[in-house]
Each structure stands twice: as C-alpha cells, then as structure tokens.
Scaffold this motif. Structure first.
Motif, short mmCIF file in Angstrom:
data_model
loop_
_atom_site.label_atom_id
_atom_site.label_comp_id
_atom_site.label_asym_id
_atom_site.label_seq_id
_atom_site.Cartn_x
_atom_site.Cartn_y
_atom_site.Cartn_z
N UNK A 32 -5.91 -6.93 -8.44
CA UNK A 32 -6.33 -5.82 -7.81
C UNK A 32 -5.74 -4.60 -6.86
N UNK A 33 -6.48 -3.74 -7.69
CA UNK A 33 -5.78 -2.30 -7.02
C UNK A 33 -6.86 -1.62 -6.48
N UNK A 34 -6.71 -0.75 -5.46
CA UNK A 34 -7.42 0.50 -5.49
C UNK A 34 -6.94 1.37 -4.23
N UNK A 35 -8.19 2.13 -4.60
CA UNK A 35 -7.82 4.25 -4.55
C UNK A 35 -8.83 4.56 -3.78
N UNK B 1 -4.02 3.82 -2.09
CA UNK B 1 -3.45 3.20 -2.78
C UNK B 1 -2.98 1.71 -2.52
N UNK B 2 -3.68 0.52 -2.95
CA UNK B 2 -3.63 -0.54 -2.44
C UNK B 2 -3.10 -2.12 -3.65
N UNK C 32 0.95 -1.20 -0.11
CA UNK C 32 0.03 0.18 0.34
C UNK C 32 0.93 1.38 -0.13
N UNK C 33 -0.19 2.34 -0.29
CA UNK C 33 0.51 3.90 -0.30
C UNK C 33 0.33 3.71 0.73
N UNK C 34 0.48 5.23 1.72
CA UNK C 34 -0.08 6.61 2.46
C UNK C 34 0.77 7.31 2.12
N UNK D 169 -6.47 8.92 -10.95
CA UNK D 169 -5.28 10.18 -11.53
C UNK D 169 -3.99 9.59 -11.03
N UNK D 170 -3.74 8.57 -10.17
CA UNK D 170 -3.35 7.85 -9.79
C UNK D 170 -2.56 6.31 -9.68
N UNK D 171 -2.00 5.78 -10.17
CA UNK D 171 -2.08 4.39 -10.37
C UNK D 171 -1.00 3.71 -9.57
N UNK D 172 -1.26 2.52 -9.00
CA UNK D 172 -0.07 1.81 -8.57
C UNK D 172 0.05 0.26 -9.29
N UNK D 173 1.16 -0.14 -9.14
CA UNK D 173 1.72 -1.54 -9.47
C UNK D 173 2.57 -2.03 -8.97
#
Length: 121
Positions: free
Chosen positions: A57-60, A49-50, A35-37, A67-71
């Motif tokens: 699976x991604x969550x925002x 995001x996670x 995750x990002x905090x 606007x943001x993308x987690x990978x």
C-alpha cells in the motif's frame, strides 16, 4: 534504536528527476511503515508519501501524485522516492521517517537528517 540516512538529493532543473534513498539500520525494518516528508524554507513540514511494511500500500500527497513514486526493498533495508517532473515548488529538505508499529498514518518514531532537493526554474 533505528538510524535513517537519506541520500540522493541535489540540484536539478524543472522537469528533471531525482531518486532519493533512505537506508535504515536494524533488523526490524521490514515491519516498519515508512514515509517521506519535506520542509521548505519558512514552511511547516508536510507529508509527501508513505508505504506500508509490505510495500503493498502506498499513499501520496495530492501535490506529488502521479509524479512521485515511493518503494521499498526490505532485503536492503532501504526505501526510495522516485521524483519525476520536478517543479520549483518541490524545493525542500526531504526527510524519511519510520513508524515502528507499522502504522502508515504515524506518528513516526524515527527520522533521518534530511537531504536537500533544489529545483531550478
């Protein structure tokens, strides 16, 4: 024990982009949810995001959705946060975190030291 090291923060103008990286030590990275905090001055830390262990699976947070993308790249033990269309209200210290049980909802067991993102208007 897992060590997380964030990089990629900096100063950017509103509307610009940054990509944060979080490199993890250890051989079990691929089983962790990540995750990002972020935490802005005078405010509580908030979820950004996670991503699940597989990346499937991604969550925002609503504030960054679209606007943001987690990978993640499990071969490189790294998780990324691509941040586009940045706004001054995105200014904060950004932290990555790992949940060793692969639970996206946490609680997260390991935390990085943080990287500063500053968005000027």
């Amino acid at each position: 024990q897992v060590q997380l090291v964030e990089s990629g923060g900096g100063l950017v103008q509103a509307g610009g982009s940054l990509r944060l990286s979080c490199a993890a030590s250890g051989r079990t990275f691929s089983s962790y949810a990540m995750g990002w905090f972020r935490q802005a001055p005078g405010k509580e830390r908030e979820f950004v995001a996670a991503i699940s262990w597989s990346g499937g699976s991604t969550y925002y947070a609503d504030s960054v959705k679209g606007r943001f993308t987690i990978s993640r790249d499990n071969a490189k033990n790294t998780v990324y946060l691509q941040m586009n269309s940045l706004k001054p209200e995105d200014t904060a210290v950004y932290y990555c975190a790992a949940d060793r049980f692969g639970v996206v909802a946490g609680p997260y067991d390991y935390w990085g030291q943080g990287t500063q993102v500053t968005v000027s208007s």
